[in-house]
Design a protein around this motif. Structure first.
Motif, PDB file in Angstrom:
ATOM      1  N   ASP A 187       0.812  -1.215   0.000  1.00  0.00           N
ATOM      2  CA  ASP A 187       0.000   0.000   0.000  1.00  0.00           C
ATOM      3  C   ASP A 187       0.847   1.267   0.000  1.00  0.00           C
ATOM      4  N   ARG A 188       1.974   1.247   0.714  1.00  0.00           N
ATOM      5  CA  ARG A 188       2.777   2.458   0.831  1.00  0.00           C
ATOM      6  C   ARG A 188       3.602   2.740  -0.429  1.00  0.00           C
ATOM      7  N   TYR A 189       4.173   1.690  -1.014  1.00  0.00           N
ATOM      8  CA  TYR A 189       5.160   1.908  -2.066  1.00  0.00           C
ATOM      9  C   TYR A 189       4.696   1.505  -3.469  1.00  0.00           C
ATOM     10  N   LEU A 190       3.437   1.080  -3.608  1.00  0.00           N
ATOM     11  CA  LEU A 190       2.965   0.585  -4.899  1.00  0.00           C
ATOM     12  C   LEU A 190       3.226   1.585  -6.022  1.00  0.00           C
ATOM     13  N   HIS A 191       2.972   2.872  -5.762  1.00  0.00           N
ATOM     14  CA  HIS A 191       3.208   3.919  -6.763  1.00  0.00           C
ATOM     15  C   HIS A 191       4.476   4.714  -6.466  1.00  0.00           C
ATOM     16  N   PHE A 192       4.744   4.965  -5.192  1.00  0.00           N
ATOM     17  CA  PHE A 192       5.902   5.773  -4.812  1.00  0.00           C
ATOM     18  C   PHE A 192       7.220   5.111  -5.213  1.00  0.00           C
ATOM     19  N   GLY A 193       7.262   3.795  -5.153  1.00  0.00           N
ATOM     20  CA  GLY A 193       8.504   3.083  -5.473  1.00  0.00           C
ATOM     21  C   GLY A 193       8.585   2.541  -6.881  1.00  0.00           C
ATOM     22  N   THR A 194       7.601   2.870  -7.720  1.00  0.00           N
ATOM     23  CA  THR A 194       7.572   2.318  -9.079  1.00  0.00           C
ATOM     24  C   THR A 194       8.782   2.716  -9.904  1.00  0.00           C
ATOM     25  N   ALA A 195       9.157   3.982  -9.864  1.00  0.00           N
ATOM     26  CA  ALA A 195      10.297   4.452 -10.672  1.00  0.00           C
ATOM     27  C   ALA A 195      11.584   3.739 -10.273  1.00  0.00           C
ATOM     28  N   ALA A 196      11.800   3.595  -8.964  1.00  0.00           N
ATOM     29  CA  ALA A 196      13.008   2.916  -8.485  1.00  0.00           C
ATOM     30  C   ALA A 196      13.012   1.452  -8.915  1.00  0.00           C
ATOM     31  N   ALA A 197      11.867   0.780  -8.776  1.00  0.00           N
ATOM     32  CA  ALA A 197      11.779  -0.638  -9.124  1.00  0.00           C
ATOM     33  C   ALA A 197      11.985  -0.860 -10.619  1.00  0.00           C
ATOM     34  N   ARG A 198      11.381  -0.005 -11.447  1.00  0.00           N
ATOM     35  CA  ARG A 198      11.525  -0.174 -12.898  1.00  0.00           C
ATOM     36  C   ARG A 198      12.954   0.103 -13.359  1.00  0.00           C
ATOM     37  N   LEU A 199      13.588   1.128 -12.783  1.00  0.00           N
ATOM     38  CA  LEU A 199      14.967   1.421 -13.153  1.00  0.00           C
ATOM     39  C   LEU A 199      15.886   0.282 -12.740  1.00  0.00           C
ATOM     40  N   ASP A 200      15.630  -0.320 -11.576  1.00  0.00           N
ATOM     41  CA  ASP A 200      16.427  -1.463 -11.136  1.00  0.00           C
ATOM     42  C   ASP A 200      16.255  -2.640 -12.090  1.00  0.00           C
ATOM     43  N   ASP A 201      15.025  -2.874 -12.553  1.00  0.00           N
ATOM     44  CA  ASP A 201      14.783  -3.945 -13.524  1.00  0.00           C
ATOM     45  C   ASP A 201      15.572  -3.712 -14.809  1.00  0.00           C
ATOM     46  N   ILE A 202      15.599  -2.462 -15.264  1.00  0.00           N
ATOM     47  CA  ILE A 202      16.305  -2.133 -16.508  1.00  0.00           C
ATOM     48  C   ILE A 202      17.810  -2.358 -16.358  1.00  0.00           C
ATOM     49  N   LEU A 203      18.374  -1.859 -15.260  1.00  0.00           N
ATOM     50  CA  LEU A 203      19.817  -1.964 -15.060  1.00  0.00           C
ATOM     51  C   LEU A 203      20.263  -3.406 -14.864  1.00  0.00           C
ATOM     52  N   ASN A 204      19.403  -4.248 -14.296  1.00  0.00           N
ATOM     53  CA  ASN A 204      19.778  -5.637 -14.014  1.00  0.00           C
ATOM     54  C   ASN A 204      19.424  -6.599 -15.141  1.00  0.00           C
ATOM     55  N   PHE A 205      18.793  -6.106 -16.191  1.00  0.00           N
ATOM     56  CA  PHE A 205      18.317  -6.985 -17.254  1.00  0.00           C
ATOM     57  C   PHE A 205      19.466  -7.782 -17.880  1.00  0.00           C
ATOM     58  N   ILE A 206      20.499  -7.112 -18.322  1.00  0.00           N
ATOM     59  CA  ILE A 206      21.635  -7.804 -18.950  1.00  0.00           C
ATOM     60  C   ILE A 206      22.530  -8.495 -17.920  1.00  0.00           C
ATOM     61  N   PRO A 207      22.917  -7.827 -16.807  1.00  0.00           N
ATOM     62  CA  PRO A 207      23.788  -8.505 -15.829  1.00  0.00           C
ATOM     63  C   PRO A 207      23.212  -9.798 -15.272  1.00  0.00           C
TER      64      PRO A 207
END
Length: 317
Positions: A187-207
């Motif tokens: 409930d707290r981070y569903l929207h607030f943490g979206t940008a951080a989570a998506r950027l982490d997914d992008i950076l970790n995709f190849i590694p």
């Protein structure tokens, strides 16, 4: 490039020898404190995504500014001072020994049949509820953590540091720290943490995929593990996770060890139905924690040699 190669190797060696002593100040903890302060300032239910995006931008801007300033000043003083500072910065970015040390605490407790101590040790390195885990569940949790963090804590930061020095390495660590702190789908981070989570997914995709392939290669070189099964399970189960990256390394490790990982787990008192990864060819045992750590170290050495070889080739050209 020569200075960078020396510092890159030295930082890796320091990490293997020293790890992360609790008494030693650590920049990643400072980044975590920065994220906490920015969250207190920015968090609101209204416009949560936009505010979370601002937190990401401010965290990365401050991290990159401080890291680059320290590095430039060190090299301005003297090249040798720059090498020393860059080596220390690289050491702080990596977490190879720390990952092995913390997961082996679980293994040692299980060896002594001290289930409570094992539960406590594993609770320090996983996000799931551990109070009801039996010995098999504890061992599985530790194995999964080593498999996933082999990418997040070792291979990915090593690749980014090799590519762009400690500045890019700390950039990655800041993103990864934000994801671990505010990247939850509650409930707290569903929207607030979206940008951080998506950027982490992008950076970790190849590694994450590189790390998984290294696990397959190293599994083929060990008599206790199966490279053939690691490749089979990796190809079949690498997307059995909500994250596009987490199951990449977990599937390779499950296949290498001939065990089954993942499955339903409790988080914050709520049972989450997660798909299994791998085949239960044999039961999970605490010795598998030692085996996955051995694989993780081999993968780290393999990646270090590969990065240095590429850098050396570029330097020669």
């Amino acid at each position: 490039m020569l200075y960078h190669m020396i510092a890159f190797l030295a930082g890796f060696v320091i990490d293997l020898c020293v790890g992360d002593p609790y008494w030693l100040p650590h920049p990643i903890r400072w980044i975590g404190s920065l994220i906490q302060q920015l969250e207190k300032w920015l968090y609101r239910k209204q416009s949560a995504f936009a505010r979370g995006f601002i937190l990401v931008i401010l965290t990365l801007l401050i991290t990159v500014t401080v890291a680059s300033s320290v590095l430039v000043c060190a090299y301005w003083i003297h090249p040798y001072a720059g090498i020393v500072v860059e080596s220390i910065m690289t050491y702080y970015i990596l977490a190879t020994k720390c990952l092995k040390k913390e997961s082996m605490k679980v293994c040692h407790a299980l060896e002594k049949n001290d289930t409570e101590a094992a539960r406590y040790a594993v609770s320090m390195i996983v996000g799931r509820d551990t109070a009801e885990l039996d010995e098999t569940g504890i061992a599985k949790a530790a194995i999964e953590t080593v498999a996933e963090n082999a990418s997040d804590g070792v291979i990915a930061p090593m690749l980014f540091t090799a590519l762009g020095g400690p500045v890019l390495g700390f950039f990655y660590k800041a993103v990864n720290t934000m994801d671990s702190m505010i990247g939850y789908k509650n409930d707290r981070y569903l929207h607030f943490g979206t940008a951080a989570a998506r950027l982490d997914d992008i950076l970790n995709f190849i590694p994450s995929r590189i790390c998984a392939l290294f696990f397959v290669i190293c599994a083929a070189l060990n008599h206790e593990t199966s490279g053939r099964n690691a490749w089979k399970i990796f190809r079949r189960d690498r997307y059995r996770h909500k994250s596009p990256n987490s199951a990449q390394t977990e599937s390779a490790c499950a296949g290498a060890l001939n065990i089954q990982l993942a499955g339903p787990a409790s988080y914050f008192g709520k049972m989450v139905d997660k798909p299994t990864i791998g085949d239960a060819i044999r039961p999970v045992e605490y010795a598998d924690i030692r085996r996955v750590n051995r694989l993780m170290l081999q993968v780290a050495f393999f990646n270090e040699i590969l990065c240095l070889s590429v850098m050396m080739l570029i330097w020669w050209l």
